[in-house]
Scaffold this motif. Sequence first.
Motif, mmCIF file in Angstrom:
data_model
loop_
_atom_site.group_PDB
_atom_site.id
_atom_site.type_symbol
_atom_site.label_atom_id
_atom_site.label_comp_id
_atom_site.label_asym_id
_atom_site.label_seq_id
_atom_site.Cartn_x
_atom_site.Cartn_y
_atom_site.Cartn_z
ATOM 1 N N TYR A 133 27.142 -11.014 -19.922
ATOM 2 C CA TYR A 133 27.152 -11.934 -18.793
ATOM 3 C C TYR A 133 25.739 -12.460 -18.565
ATOM 4 C CZ TYR A 133 25.271 -7.953 -16.172
ATOM 5 O OH TYR A 133 24.496 -6.907 -15.750
ATOM 6 N N ARG A 134 25.645 -13.505 -17.771
ATOM 7 C CA ARG A 134 24.338 -14.087 -17.458
ATOM 8 C C ARG A 134 23.996 -13.836 -15.999
ATOM 9 N NH1 ARG A 134 21.951 -16.885 -21.315
ATOM 10 N NH2 ARG A 134 23.222 -17.658 -23.056
ATOM 11 N N LEU A 135 22.725 -13.426 -15.783
ATOM 12 C CA LEU A 135 22.218 -13.253 -14.429
ATOM 13 C C LEU A 135 21.940 -14.625 -13.822
ATOM 14 C CD1 LEU A 135 19.716 -10.331 -15.120
ATOM 15 C CD2 LEU A 135 21.937 -10.163 -13.985
ATOM 16 N N PRO A 136 21.770 -14.709 -12.510
ATOM 17 C CA PRO A 136 21.484 -16.007 -11.878
ATOM 18 C C PRO A 136 20.273 -16.708 -12.462
ATOM 19 C CG PRO A 136 22.092 -14.404 -10.218
ATOM 20 C CD PRO A 136 21.985 -13.648 -11.519
ATOM 21 N N ASN A 137 19.323 -15.937 -13.044
ATOM 22 C CA ASN A 137 18.137 -16.567 -13.629
ATOM 23 C C ASN A 137 18.378 -17.058 -15.055
ATOM 24 O OD1 ASN A 137 18.190 -14.243 -15.158
ATOM 25 N ND2 ASN A 137 16.258 -13.411 -14.380
ATOM 26 N N GLY A 138 19.622 -16.921 -15.535
ATOM 27 C CA GLY A 138 19.970 -17.401 -16.862
ATOM 28 C C GLY A 138 19.849 -16.358 -17.957
ATOM 29 N N GLU A 139 19.300 -15.194 -17.642
ATOM 30 C CA GLU A 139 19.122 -14.152 -18.663
ATOM 31 C C GLU A 139 20.463 -13.542 -19.032
ATOM 32 O OE1 GLU A 139 16.700 -9.929 -19.283
ATOM 33 O OE2 GLU A 139 16.654 -10.980 -17.346
ATOM 34 N N GLN A 140 20.699 -13.392 -20.338
ATOM 35 C CA GLN A 140 21.959 -12.806 -20.796
ATOM 36 C C GLN A 140 21.813 -11.294 -20.917
ATOM 37 O OE1 GLN A 140 25.003 -14.594 -23.638
ATOM 38 N NE2 GLN A 140 23.898 -13.235 -25.003
ATOM 39 N N VAL A 141 22.815 -10.569 -20.405
ATOM 40 C CA VAL A 141 22.796 -9.107 -20.380
ATOM 41 C C VAL A 141 24.047 -8.582 -21.064
ATOM 42 C CG1 VAL A 141 22.782 -7.065 -18.904
ATOM 43 C CG2 VAL A 141 21.503 -9.098 -18.223
ATOM 44 N N THR A 142 23.879 -7.587 -21.915
ATOM 45 C CA THR A 142 25.024 -6.914 -22.516
ATOM 46 C C THR A 142 25.472 -5.802 -21.583
ATOM 47 O OG1 THR A 142 24.276 -7.384 -24.770
ATOM 48 C CG2 THR A 142 25.843 -5.581 -24.491
ATOM 49 N N HIS A 143 26.713 -5.880 -21.138
ATOM 50 C CA HIS A 143 27.216 -4.880 -20.198
ATOM 51 C C HIS A 143 27.673 -3.621 -20.916
ATOM 52 C CE1 HIS A 143 29.317 -3.089 -16.816
ATOM 53 N NE2 HIS A 143 30.409 -2.993 -17.565
ATOM 54 N N GLY A 144 28.416 -3.779 -22.007
ATOM 55 C CA GLY A 144 28.922 -2.621 -22.730
ATOM 56 C C GLY A 144 29.848 -3.045 -23.842
ATOM 57 N N THR A 145 30.259 -2.071 -24.651
ATOM 58 C CA THR A 145 31.158 -2.336 -25.772
ATOM 59 C C THR A 145 32.381 -1.433 -25.633
ATOM 60 O OG1 THR A 145 29.270 -2.870 -27.180
ATOM 61 C CG2 THR A 145 31.360 -2.408 -28.278
ATOM 62 N N TYR A 146 33.584 -2.017 -25.801
ATOM 63 C CA TYR A 146 34.814 -1.286 -25.524
ATOM 64 C C TYR A 146 35.741 -1.325 -26.734
ATOM 65 C CZ TYR A 146 32.819 -1.754 -20.930
ATOM 66 O OH TYR A 146 31.949 -1.699 -19.886
ATOM 67 N N ASP A 147 36.683 -0.384 -26.755
ATOM 68 C CA ASP A 147 37.538 -0.220 -27.930
ATOM 69 C C ASP A 147 38.537 -1.356 -28.121
ATOM 70 O OD1 ASP A 147 36.311 2.159 -28.616
ATOM 71 O OD2 ASP A 147 37.723 3.400 -27.482
ATOM 72 N N ASP A 148 38.957 -1.989 -27.020
ATOM 73 C CA ASP A 148 39.976 -3.028 -27.151
ATOM 74 C C ASP A 148 39.708 -4.159 -26.171
ATOM 75 O OD1 ASP A 148 41.507 -2.397 -24.545
ATOM 76 O OD2 ASP A 148 41.517 -0.467 -25.608
ATOM 77 N N ARG A 149 40.404 -5.256 -26.383
ATOM 78 C CA ARG A 149 40.190 -6.468 -25.603
ATOM 79 C C ARG A 149 40.588 -6.277 -24.131
ATOM 80 N NH1 ARG A 149 37.979 -11.674 -26.717
ATOM 81 N NH2 ARG A 149 38.526 -12.927 -24.898
ATOM 82 N N SER A 150 41.686 -5.582 -23.890
ATOM 83 C CA SER A 150 42.166 -5.456 -22.519
ATOM 84 C C SER A 150 41.176 -4.663 -21.664
ATOM 85 C CB SER A 150 43.546 -4.779 -22.495
ATOM 86 O OG SER A 150 43.474 -3.466 -23.048
ATOM 87 N N THR A 151 40.608 -3.626 -22.237
ATOM 88 C CA THR A 151 39.613 -2.835 -21.492
ATOM 89 C C THR A 151 38.374 -3.679 -21.218
ATOM 90 O OG1 THR A 151 40.383 -0.793 -22.540
ATOM 91 C CG2 THR A 151 38.208 -0.743 -21.499
#
Length: 358
Positions: A23-41
């Motif tokens: 996702y992107r913070l309000p300042n435009g910086e992109q942040v990786t939140h996490g990696t999950y096993d499947d699309r629904s999660t």
Amino acid sequence: MKKNEASSVTYRVLPSGRVQVRYRLPNGEQVTHGTYDDRSTAERHGREIQVDLAKGVKWDDRKARTPFSVFMRDIYMPFRETKVAASTYLNNRTHLSKLIDYFGQIPLGRIDVEAVDTWWASLPESVARRNTYMFLTRAMRYAVRWQYIQTNPCQVEDAGKNVAKPRPKFTVGDIYAVLDHADDRTRTAALVAFSGHLRIGEVCGLNRADYDAAKGHLRIERQAANAGPVGLTDTKTGNRRTIKLLAPGQAALDEWIAAHPMLPTAPLFVGTKGGRINRVHLRDGWDAAKLAAGFPEFHFHDLKRVGLTAVARTGANVRDVMFRGGHRSYTAALSYLDASEDRDDELAALTNARLGRR
């Protein structure tokens, strides 16, 4: 990569098939939140992020992944060293080693209230546990301030209550019983500590010019450091005070100075090699005398308690005691005052005398 409609949340399918949420913070910086096993999660977490983004409360949790040991050793402790005396910092390092043994590499963001409560419950009730907790609480307060975590996990109920065992009560007579076995330097230093309500480091930090023999006044504005070479620092509370010594200390100091002429800038008490006396030398002298006198529990610091209790029994108020003792709070001043059965008898007699005049 597919972008979630009307949001700054994106999903990336990795070669392994797992799905990464960014996702992107309000300042435009992109942040990786996490990696999950499947699309629904991944999408479920994406929706939670989007709600927070819409509310403007999305938390950038990258700093929260910092291991506890890294934050404490590399970030907090260098800052702490600039804020406290060397002796306090040395004590903090002792607290830190115990905390790292327990929390170690756990990310800050995973140390919650339950984790701290569990750590607290794993230790026996003691002053050491309370002091270590207070150190941890202060560190976590800065972790919140510096945005490593959102809330302080230190919320143990009644953690600050006094759990120290009551000190034995000593009298002026007990002091003289110990001093019958002391050398001249220890005797003089102890009577100054009793008469001026000094901590041991403050006694070691005295210079000749701090004593005004004509008025019997003693200026207390520094102490000998508790760690490393004998250096001088501010007093424990940072207070500077000039007080009138009680008669025993004044007489002992007059005699000491007459027998040991010195320049105004010279240390009032020196060691065997001529340099400023340190806490260990003074404590060793006192300990040898107290053991010989049969008072193994009589600490040098108890001299301050006996002196302040004697002052309070004249009718002095708490502010008077605070001033003479160099305290910054009523609680600290009151903790030095002892009650006893003989004093209770005296108070009852005085009250009865007044009642009888009616």
